[in-house]
Design a protein around this motif. Sequence first.
Motif, PDB file in Angstrom:
ATOM      1  N   LEU A   5      41.079  12.277  26.978  1.00  0.00           N
ATOM      2  CA  LEU A   5      40.310  12.076  26.255  1.00  0.00           C
ATOM      3  C   LEU A   5      39.519  12.763  25.104  1.00  0.00           C
ATOM      4  O   LEU A   5      39.548  13.929  25.464  1.00  0.00           O
ATOM      5  CB  LEU A   5      39.304  10.789  27.189  1.00  0.00           C
ATOM      6  CG  LEU A   5      39.733   9.777  27.562  1.00  0.00           C
ATOM      7  CD1 LEU A   5      38.661   8.989  28.668  1.00  0.00           C
ATOM      8  CD2 LEU A   5      40.415   8.691  27.584  1.00  0.00           C
ATOM      9  N   GLY A   6      39.277  11.960  24.581  1.00  0.00           N
ATOM     10  CA  GLY A   6      38.847  13.101  22.586  1.00  0.00           C
ATOM     11  C   GLY A   6      37.968  12.269  22.192  1.00  0.00           C
ATOM     12  O   GLY A   6      37.993  11.046  22.369  1.00  0.00           O
ATOM     13  N   GLY A  37      31.428  18.318  32.078  1.00  0.00           N
ATOM     14  CA  GLY A  37      32.559  17.380  32.034  1.00  0.00           C
ATOM     15  C   GLY A  37      33.278  17.269  30.428  1.00  0.00           C
ATOM     16  O   GLY A  37      33.823  16.835  30.322  1.00  0.00           O
ATOM     17  N   THR A  38      32.220  18.582  29.889  1.00  0.00           N
ATOM     18  CA  THR A  38      33.213  18.603  28.305  1.00  0.00           C
ATOM     19  C   THR A  38      34.011  19.795  28.912  1.00  0.00           C
ATOM     20  O   THR A  38      33.196  20.955  28.815  1.00  0.00           O
ATOM     21  CB  THR A  38      31.473  19.131  26.796  1.00  0.00           C
ATOM     22  OG1 THR A  38      31.139  17.802  27.432  1.00  0.00           O
ATOM     23  CG2 THR A  38      33.192  19.358  25.842  1.00  0.00           C
ATOM     24  N   ARG A  39      35.330  19.601  28.828  1.00  0.00           N
ATOM     25  CA  ARG A  39      36.687  20.059  28.917  1.00  0.00           C
ATOM     26  C   ARG A  39      36.550  21.391  28.260  1.00  0.00           C
ATOM     27  O   ARG A  39      36.637  22.644  27.785  1.00  0.00           O
ATOM     28  CB  ARG A  39      37.691  19.453  29.491  1.00  0.00           C
ATOM     29  CG  ARG A  39      37.123  18.820  30.585  1.00  0.00           C
ATOM     30  CD  ARG A  39      36.879  19.355  31.977  1.00  0.00           C
ATOM     31  NE  ARG A  39      37.868  20.599  32.317  1.00  0.00           N
ATOM     32  CZ  ARG A  39      38.977  20.390  32.891  1.00  0.00           C
ATOM     33  NH1 ARG A  39      39.079  19.748  33.016  1.00  0.00           N
ATOM     34  NH2 ARG A  39      40.278  21.171  33.105  1.00  0.00           N
ATOM     35  N   THR A  40      37.113  21.243  26.788  1.00  0.00           N
ATOM     36  CA  THR A  40      37.069  22.015  25.192  1.00  0.00           C
ATOM     37  C   THR A  40      36.043  20.829  24.443  1.00  0.00           C
ATOM     38  O   THR A  40      35.318  20.202  24.592  1.00  0.00           O
ATOM     39  CB  THR A  40      38.131  21.667  24.968  1.00  0.00           C
ATOM     40  OG1 THR A  40      38.404  20.698  24.763  1.00  0.00           O
ATOM     41  CG2 THR A  40      39.374  22.084  26.394  1.00  0.00           C
ATOM     42  N   GLY A  52      33.800  19.803  11.361  1.00  0.00           N
ATOM     43  CA  GLY A  52      33.971  18.746  12.031  1.00  0.00           C
ATOM     44  C   GLY A  52      34.359  19.653  13.767  1.00  0.00           C
ATOM     45  O   GLY A  52      33.624  20.535  13.939  1.00  0.00           O
ATOM     46  N   ILE A  53      33.944  18.195  14.655  1.00  0.00           N
ATOM     47  CA  ILE A  53      33.778  18.632  15.950  1.00  0.00           C
ATOM     48  C   ILE A  53      35.482  17.483  16.071  1.00  0.00           C
ATOM     49  O   ILE A  53      35.239  16.535  16.198  1.00  0.00           O
ATOM     50  CB  ILE A  53      32.433  18.283  16.400  1.00  0.00           C
ATOM     51  CG1 ILE A  53      31.175  18.743  16.005  1.00  0.00           C
ATOM     52  CG2 ILE A  53      32.083  18.884  18.210  1.00  0.00           C
ATOM     53  CD1 ILE A  53      29.846  18.312  16.067  1.00  0.00           C
ATOM     54  N   PHE A  54      35.468  18.954  17.140  1.00  0.00           N
ATOM     55  CA  PHE A  54      36.340  17.943  18.305  1.00  0.00           C
ATOM     56  C   PHE A  54      36.449  18.627  19.830  1.00  0.00           C
ATOM     57  O   PHE A  54      36.054  19.573  19.986  1.00  0.00           O
ATOM     58  CB  PHE A  54      38.429  18.316  18.309  1.00  0.00           C
ATOM     59  CG  PHE A  54      38.829  17.595  19.430  1.00  0.00           C
ATOM     60  CD1 PHE A  54      39.236  16.173  19.312  1.00  0.00           C
ATOM     61  CD2 PHE A  54      39.354  18.384  20.476  1.00  0.00           C
ATOM     62  CE1 PHE A  54      40.494  15.476  19.961  1.00  0.00           C
ATOM     63  CE2 PHE A  54      40.200  17.705  21.121  1.00  0.00           C
ATOM     64  CZ  PHE A  54      40.486  16.831  20.657  1.00  0.00           C
ATOM     65  N   ASP A  55      36.394  16.920  20.915  1.00  0.00           N
ATOM     66  CA  ASP A  55      35.899  17.937  22.716  1.00  0.00           C
ATOM     67  C   ASP A  55      37.067  16.665  23.011  1.00  0.00           C
ATOM     68  O   ASP A  55      37.672  15.980  22.551  1.00  0.00           O
ATOM     69  CB  ASP A  55      34.687  17.332  22.890  1.00  0.00           C
ATOM     70  CG  ASP A  55      33.872  16.544  22.283  1.00  0.00           C
ATOM     71  OD1 ASP A  55      33.884  15.823  20.625  1.00  0.00           O
ATOM     72  OD2 ASP A  55      32.602  17.666  21.271  1.00  0.00           O
ATOM     73  N   ASP A  61      33.505   8.588  31.597  1.00  0.00           N
ATOM     74  CA  ASP A  61      32.685   9.028  32.679  1.00  0.00           C
ATOM     75  C   ASP A  61      31.475   9.955  31.796  1.00  0.00           C
ATOM     76  O   ASP A  61      31.569  10.271  31.343  1.00  0.00           O
ATOM     77  CB  ASP A  61      32.403   9.205  34.116  1.00  0.00           C
ATOM     78  CG  ASP A  61      32.583   7.757  35.176  1.00  0.00           C
ATOM     79  OD1 ASP A  61      32.360   7.148  34.082  1.00  0.00           O
ATOM     80  OD2 ASP A  61      33.100   8.492  35.493  1.00  0.00           O
ATOM     81  N   ALA A  62      32.424  11.177  31.429  1.00  0.00           N
ATOM     82  CA  ALA A  62      32.534  12.542  31.240  1.00  0.00           C
ATOM     83  C   ALA A  62      32.491  12.287  29.278  1.00  0.00           C
ATOM     84  O   ALA A  62      31.194  12.942  28.983  1.00  0.00           O
ATOM     85  CB  ALA A  62      33.438  14.044  31.526  1.00  0.00           C
TER      86      ALA A  62
END
Length: 106
Positions: A5-6, A37-40, A52-55, A61-62
């Motif tokens: 997910l992102g 939980g924020t992996r990237t 921009g921001i991309f996560d 849940d994360a």
Amino acid sequence: MELKLGVLALLEAKPEKAAEVKEFLIGGKDIVDREPGTRTWYAFQIDDTHFGIFDSFADEDARNAHLGGEIPKALGQVGPDLLAKDPDLRTVDLLAVKHEEVDAQS
């Protein structure tokens, strides 16, 4: 753990506030570093006033924890002063991910 997910957030700074938006985003890394939980997390600049921001996340849940976390709260506080319009926020499903470990000794 697979990234599934992102979140993509596109921001347009008021022209006279672009430098402040840039600094806000750079400072945001310290906040997301504390979110397990924020992996990237990527903060980027497209042109003089567009950012921009991309996560990415392994599960809903994360992603929900991040969306209810400190970055969105901080953006909500400074946004009216720094941004030309409300952020364009989109949740996305990741279809394919390439992730390569980098050797820290290189």
